[in-house]
Design a protein around this motif. Structure first.
Motif, PDB file in Angstrom:
ATOM      1  N   PRO A  61      -2.755  -0.562  -3.574  1.00  3.60           N
ATOM      2  CA  PRO A  61      -3.600   0.061  -2.555  1.00  3.60           C
ATOM      3  C   PRO A  61      -3.158   1.487  -2.235  1.00  3.60           C
ATOM      4  O   PRO A  61      -1.970   1.773  -2.085  1.00  3.60           O
ATOM      5  CB  PRO A  61      -3.416  -0.864  -1.332  1.00  3.60           C
ATOM      6  N   GLY A  62      -4.142   2.365  -2.154  1.00  3.70           N
ATOM      7  CA  GLY A  62      -3.865   3.737  -1.780  1.00  3.70           C
ATOM      8  C   GLY A  62      -3.339   4.624  -2.882  1.00  3.70           C
ATOM      9  O   GLY A  62      -2.985   5.772  -2.620  1.00  3.70           O
ATOM     10  N   THR A  93       1.382   4.709   1.373  1.00  4.68           N
ATOM     11  CA  THR A  93       0.962   5.317   2.629  1.00  4.68           C
ATOM     12  C   THR A  93       1.283   6.804   2.729  1.00  4.68           C
ATOM     13  O   THR A  93       0.897   7.445   3.707  1.00  4.68           O
ATOM     14  CB  THR A  93       1.619   4.585   3.810  1.00  4.68           C
ATOM     15  N   ASN A  99     -11.919   4.840   1.519  1.00  8.21           N
ATOM     16  CA  ASN A  99     -11.009   4.052   2.353  1.00  8.21           C
ATOM     17  C   ASN A  99     -11.122   4.496   3.806  1.00  8.21           C
ATOM     18  O   ASN A  99     -11.352   5.665   4.099  1.00  8.21           O
ATOM     19  CB  ASN A  99      -9.561   4.225   1.880  1.00  8.21           C
ATOM     20  N   ALA A 154       0.830  -1.207   0.000  1.00  9.64           N
ATOM     21  CA  ALA A 154       0.000   0.000   0.000  1.00  9.64           C
ATOM     22  C   ALA A 154       0.860   1.250   0.000  1.00  9.64           C
ATOM     23  O   ALA A 154       1.903   1.319   0.662  1.00  9.64           O
ATOM     24  CB  ALA A 154      -0.919   0.004   1.217  1.00  9.64           C
TER      25      ALA A 154
END
Length: 551
Positions: A509-510, A239, A548, A237
């Motif tokens: 992700p993200g 971040t 999210n 992911a």
């Protein structure tokens, strides 16, 4: 940004497939360098020694971080501000002001009120290069985008609005030979011709003002280039980001990072590697250098549309090749007042190639024998591919062509040669010597062209009769030409939710994208489609990032 009728650069001084991009992109920067991404190091990265792993200490944190202050980035930030229920947003821009393509485009956006019908046209344009669900998401966005900008505060009375056509009689499509091409219209913020415009006169200005009004939610920072993305080693992911010029900061993104960095127009290495046009001259902003492409490649992002571009055409330049002598987007196309030849003195293509030569033909007409330029697509063998262009050519015309508009007249009455805009000579032979092209070839080419003009038919490249302007009255002129274009479309693959996908088709992700950073346009392009894409996917990506859960 590459919009029909774009006027950007004239206001600035006239001055491999999806799986074949880079199989080792996510392994090491050395792998990226091998395929041409080494030239994309972002400004400020040479001074940065900040740890890009997820274990470091964060200097700041926001719910959503948006990278890039153009139309897509501003739209994403506004979505966080208006739909985020108190979510915070950091919007960072590499330049002191946005310097990609957004501020310089005409600002037209397409829209529709018949989503299913128009979606079929978009899928024909894509030629299978973009998945149907992504096109459907875009088409659905075209159904709400007009109302959305009004909700954000755009003054409808000061807008230029063309209502979506409901039948072929109202069509204004670039690819009118394709079914359902008529089912859309245009709008442009602050471009009304009927009232005095007192508010923002461009979509970029409108969005920036709207963001400024929401500064309690959106922290907008200029001169803050992206240096790297922070990725969790275990989950993959994203971040947060590392951003800043002198002392880059580690900034956490609790819900997602949205990449809106545009294309790689100002990276000659990438332009050569992916488009074979390293000498091409971009018509707009100066800071789209492919920074985000390199960063996403290191994270294992898949790439698409790296060979798609809004161009090329051979644009008139000064003799030093430092500025445009004609606005690069200009009507009527000045190339209709003479001929274009290569360094060998010969014509080599349909050289009436002014950007967006849009002739009216009946809906569903056969375009296999017609000519023109539709964002760089030109009829070639009955099809409309992008044509490769040489790095240098010459536009040759005479005094009559000059009088008709081959180069716009100077306010002080000076001639093109006295301003360094073109060579001038009393004979074609003398002109050939100045151009450093074979004399016999150029004289033969001009003779052949003049014969075509006399007979009313271009037997070599089939230019329209209205463009058959002979080259026969001295003085004769030769204007340097270089391949020019509006924008690239290639970048990370995007899902229907705006997610950036890896090589297995899974979302990283993200990590999200919007606008020309991995644009949906992979084959033909409809004018007004990039501004609309920036708005639509700016909102879609932000909505999905907001969905999210903040950790």
């Amino acid at each position: 940004m590459s919009e029909a009728g774009q006027s950007a650069a004239s206001n600035r001084g006239m001055e491999q497939t999806r799986r074949g991009f880079v199989k080792t992109a996510g392994i090491a920067l050395a792998g990226a360098a091998a395929i041409g991404l080494a030239g994309c190091a972002p400004s400020g990265s040479s001074d940065a020694s900040v740890d890009a792993t997820a274990e470091g200490t964060w200097d700041e944190e926001f719910d959503v971080i948006v990278v890039g202050g153009g139309i897509a980035g501003q739209a994403a930030a506004l979505t966080v501000a208006t739909e985020g229920n108190g979510a915070t947003c950091l919007l960072i821009e590499k330049g002191s002001t946005p310097s990609g393509n957004s501020p310089f485009c005409k600002g037209d956006a397409i829209w529709t009120n018949d989503v299913p019908t128009f979606a079929t046209y978009l899928k024909e344009l894509a030629h299978g290069t973009t998945p149907d669900d992504v096109i459907d998401a875009y088409a659905e966005g075209l159904g709400w985008v007009f109302d959305w900008v009004i909700e954000l505060g755009a003054n409808k009375d000061e807008m230029s609005i063309t209502e979506p056509a409901t039948d072929p009689e109202g069509q204004n499509a670039e690819y009118h030979e394709l079914e359902n091409s008529y089912a859309f219209g245009y709008f442009a913020i602050g471009k009304s011709k009927d009232v005095e415009v007192k508010g923002p006169n461009h979509v970029q200005v409108f969005l920036e003002q709207a963001v400024a009004q929401r500064s309690d939610v959106v922290d907008y920072r200029t001169s803050t280039p992206l240096v790297d993305l922070v990725q969790d080693a275990e989950t993959g992911a994203v971040t947060g980001v590392i951003a800043g010029e002198k002392n880059p900061k580690r900034i956490r993104a609790k819900r997602g990072v949205i990449m809106c960095l545009g294309g790689f127009e100002h990276n000659p290495e990438m332009m050569q590697n992916y488009l074979g046009q390293g000498a091409a001259v971009p018509a707009a902003g100066s800071m789209n250098t492919g920074d985000g492409h390199r960063i996403c490649a290191r994270l294992g992002a898949d790439f698409w549309h790296m060979n798609n571009v809004a161009g090329f055409w051979m644009a008139g330049r000064d003799l030093e090749n430092t500025s445009y002598t004609n606005p690069p987007i200009y009507k009527p196309a000045p190339k209709g007042f003479g001929i274009t030849v290569g360094i060998n003195g010969r014509r080599f293509y349909m050289d009436w190639d002014g950007y967006n030569v849009r002739e009216k033909y009946p809906y569903l007409s056969d375009m296999t024998v017609h000519v023109g330029s539709r964002h760089g697509h030109m009829q070639f063998g009955g099809e409309w591919p992008h044509l490769p262009m040489p790095s240098k050519a010459w536009f040759v015309f005479d005094s009559e062509g000059l009088a008709q508009g081959a180069i716009p007249p100077s306010d002080d009455g000076s001639t093109p040669d006295s301003k360094g805009y073109a060579y001038a000579a009393d004979t074609i032979e003398e002109l050939a010597a100045l151009m450093e092209v074979p004399v016999e070839e150029l004289t033969t080419t001009v003779e052949q062209w003049n014969e075509c003009c006399a007979k009313g038919k271009d037997v070599y490249f089939h230019r329209p009769e209205s463009t058959l302007v002979p080259v026969q009255t001295p003085p004769f002129y030769a204007q340097l030409c270089a391949p020019s274009f509006l924008n690239t479309d290639g970048g990370p693959v995007r899902s229907a939710k705006g997610e950036i996908l890896d090589y297995d088709g899974n979302p990283i992700p993200g990590l999200y994208s919007a606008g020309e950073f991995g644009s949906i346009w992979g084959h033909y392009y409809e004018g007004g489609g990039n501004v609309a894409e920036c708005l639509v996917f700016g909102r879609i990506s932000a909505q999905n990032a907001l969905a999210n859960t903040a950790e």
